[in-house]
Design an enzyme around this catalytic site. Structure first.
Site, PDB file in Angstrom:
ATOM      1  N   GLU A   1      77.814   6.405  33.478  1.00  0.00           N
ATOM      2  CA  GLU A   1      77.157   7.712  33.326  1.00  0.00           C
ATOM      3  C   GLU A   1      77.055   8.396  34.684  1.00  0.00           C
ATOM      4  OE1 GLU A   1      75.738  11.054  32.486  1.00  0.00           O
ATOM      5  OE2 GLU A   1      76.121   9.742  30.766  1.00  0.00           O
TER       6      GLU A   1
ATOM      7  N   GLY B   1      71.703   9.168  28.070  1.00  0.00           N
ATOM      8  CA  GLY B   1      71.402  10.004  26.910  1.00  0.00           C
ATOM      9  C   GLY B   1      72.296  11.215  26.814  1.00  0.00           C
TER      10      GLY B   1
ATOM     11  N   LYS C   1      64.739  21.090  20.386  1.00  0.00           N
ATOM     12  CA  LYS C   1      63.830  20.949  19.246  1.00  0.00           C
ATOM     13  C   LYS C   1      62.378  20.971  19.696  1.00  0.00           C
ATOM     14  CE  LYS C   1      67.552  20.864  17.182  1.00  0.00           C
ATOM     15  NZ  LYS C   1      68.255  21.260  18.397  1.00  0.00           N
TER      16      LYS C   1
ATOM     17  N   GLY D   1      77.297  34.953  20.315  1.00  0.00           N
ATOM     18  CA  GLY D   1      77.643  33.855  19.424  1.00  0.00           C
ATOM     19  C   GLY D   1      76.505  33.535  18.481  1.00  0.00           C
ATOM     20  N   SER D   2      76.823  33.417  17.180  1.00  0.00           N
ATOM     21  CA  SER D   2      75.764  33.186  16.182  1.00  0.00           C
ATOM     22  C   SER D   2      75.940  31.875  15.446  1.00  0.00           C
ATOM     23  CB  SER D   2      75.727  34.340  15.169  1.00  0.00           C
ATOM     24  OG  SER D   2      76.829  34.258  14.279  1.00  0.00           O
ATOM     25  N   GLY D   3      76.516  30.891  16.125  1.00  0.00           N
ATOM     26  CA  GLY D   3      76.522  29.551  15.567  1.00  0.00           C
ATOM     27  C   GLY D   3      75.142  28.933  15.729  1.00  0.00           C
TER      28      GLY D   3
ATOM     29  N   ALA E   1      76.908  31.537  23.926  1.00  0.00           N
ATOM     30  CA  ALA E   1      76.969  30.511  22.884  1.00  0.00           C
ATOM     31  C   ALA E   1      78.254  30.723  22.092  1.00  0.00           C
ATOM     32  CB  ALA E   1      75.743  30.599  21.978  1.00  0.00           C
TER      33      ALA E   1
ATOM     34  N   ALA F   1      75.902  15.502  17.287  1.00  0.00           N
ATOM     35  CA  ALA F   1      75.501  14.212  17.835  1.00  0.00           C
ATOM     36  C   ALA F   1      75.659  13.096  16.808  1.00  0.00           C
ATOM     37  CB  ALA F   1      74.055  14.283  18.315  1.00  0.00           C
TER      38      ALA F   1
ATOM     39  N   HIS G   1      56.404  14.911  -7.095  1.00  0.00           N
ATOM     40  CA  HIS G   1      55.700  16.194  -7.144  1.00  0.00           C
ATOM     41  C   HIS G   1      54.318  16.043  -6.502  1.00  0.00           C
ATOM     42  CE1 HIS G   1      54.196  19.997  -8.746  1.00  0.00           C
ATOM     43  NE2 HIS G   1      53.093  19.342  -9.087  1.00  0.00           N
TER      44      HIS G   1
END
Length: 469
Positions: free
Chosen positions: A33, A38, A50, A184-186, A272, A322, A448
């Protein structure tokens, strides 16, 4: 004699998972690495974004507390604290990977790797931060070097770390831009548009094709645009940014659509517009590795065609996810080790998730693709407004859509938009993997009150048997 049975270059979700699986199968393994354990996902991608989006979500609910019978005098945010929390989450996960390497007796070699010809696999040369270079021999080598944000320098669409950002700069802002342009709208573009819009930025998104989230089902993409526009995000579809010009701490974009060109001045720009594989500087050309459009060509077991050399993850092309990389890593290593259940990787059932507000998730064919493929189809749809849990959550805007083969009952695709759909989609992924039919899903009992009941209702709707609409 080889130093290792396997050396993995790159410690992202593909690389470190491959290394762990190799260790489990008894292979003496090392991982190389150059930056942080990571990889991009844990340090600059999936996880820290996130964390940012979670802060934005909490802010959204705090700002709209009255809808829940609550009183919050004035909801606000501390940008530095938001960023600090995100970086802390990333650091925690990176440390977790370090622990996993020790637990599985995997040697970690920090430095920049290059390859040169050798037997039975290419020799791995690693230049450490101290400037010293060491060579390592292995029976097998896996490339998991990932990818980076795409740039178009000739149009000025190139990050400068100040006014024009990639995802890296967008995750550690020093201030919230008043006006923001996202190109970019991904998934990446939409997630950052959603985050900054929630924090009060005036956000404009430009997309080259005629709709946002172009890989998603058209009905979901149309629904998403309406929801985002209600929140104040502006869109230019079927448009291109022809140039970016910087002056006086601002950026002026020339946005072209058909015969019209519009100028838009903003404080910051986020690029993006896709990603390119990290293939440079590895010595691939000398080894004869085939690279096409910046991505290494491989078969279902990750084999590159060069003896003992494999490649997995974003380096090998779409879908750039990922979880796809991790699964590829496992399949690749099991093939190397000759595991009894080893089988080639196939991307037919890889789900995609966008963690915006609302969330978007999908797996399998879109309605258009199913028709193009010659299937006679049945389509079932169920809106969030018909679900008691969604209403109780204050999240009644959304849709679940399922597509079945009309003759066999096969679940061809599933598409969702709304609260927590990134958690729900796995139910349909399992159904497809287990070859469950429309009839089997209709006879399955769903708990439910849950959001998952909408998945059942969507299946019922494909047979004209919907219960709660």
């Amino acid at each position: 004699m080889a130093d290792y049975d396997l050396i993995v270059i790159g410690s992202g979700p593909g690389g470190y998972v491959a290394a762990i699986r190799a260790s489990q199968l008894g292979l003496k393994t090392a991982i190389v690495e150059r930056e942080s354990l990571g990889g991009i996902c844990l340090n600059w991608g999936c996880i820290p974004t996130k964390a940012l989006l979670r802060s934005a979500e909490v802010l959204h609910y705090a700002t709209n507390a009255e809808q829940f019978g609550l009183k919050i005098d004035k909801a606000g945010f501390d940008l530095d604290a938001v960023v600090k929390r995100s970086r802390g989450v990333a650091k925690q996960l990176s440390s977790g990977v370090s622990h996993l390497m020790k637990k599985n007796k995997i040697d970690v070699i920090m430095g920049e790797a290059t390859l040169k010809k050798g037997k039975p696999a290419p020799i791995v040369s690693v230049k450490g931060k101290d400037g010293k270079t060491n060579e390592y021999k292995a029976k097998n080598v896996i490339l998991a070097t990932g990818a980076r944000a795409r740039a178009i320098p000739q149009a000025g669409l190139e990050p400068d770390g100040d006014l024009i950002w990639t995802y890296r700069e967008a995750m550690v802002p020093k201030e919230t831009p008043k006006k923001l342009l996202v190109i970019g709208s991904g998934a990446i573009g939409i997630e950052f548009a959603s985050f900054y819009n929630e924090l009060g930025s005036d956000v404009t998104v430009v997309e080259a094709v005629d709709r946002i989230l172009p890989v998603e089902d058209e009905e979901i993409s149309t629904f998403a645009r309406k929801q985002f526009e209600k929140q104040g995000i502006k869109f230019h579809t079927g448009a291109q940014v022809k140039s970016l010009k910087k002056a006086n701490g601002k950026v002026t974009a020339d946005i072209s659509s058909g015969d019209k060109t519009e100028k838009l001045e903003v404080d910051r720009v986020i690029l993006a517009i896709g990603i390119v594989g990290n293939t440079e500087g590895l010595g691939l050309e000398e080894l004869g590795v085939k690279v096409e459009k910046t991505h290494v060509l491989v078969d279902g077991f990750g084999r590159t065609g060069v003896n003992g050399l494999y490649a997995i993850g974003d380096l090998t092309g779409a879908p750039w996810l990922a979880h796809k990389a991790s699964h590829e890593g496992v399949m690749c290593v099991e093939g190397i080790a000759g595991a009894e259940d080893a089988h080639a990787f196939d991307a037919w059932n890889v789900p995609g998730c966008t963690y915006s507000h609302p969330q978007i998730a999908s797996v399998g064919m879109t309605e258009a693709k199913a028709k193009e493929s010659g299937h006679k189809i049945k389509v079932g749809k169920f809106p969030f407004i018909g679900n008691g849990k969604a209403i109780a959550l204050g999240a009644a805007e959304g849709l679940v859509k399922t597509i079945f083969d009309a003759e066999t009952g096969e679940l061809l695709g599933a598409h969702m938009i709304g609260a927590e759909v990134t958690e729900l989609i796995q139910g349909y992924v399992i159904a497809r993997e287990g070859e469950l039919t429309e009839e089997t899903l209709m006879h399955t009992v769903f708990p439910h009150p849950t959001l998952s009941e909408m998945m059942h209702e969507s299946v019922l709707a494909s047979q004209g048997r919907v219960l709660h609409m």
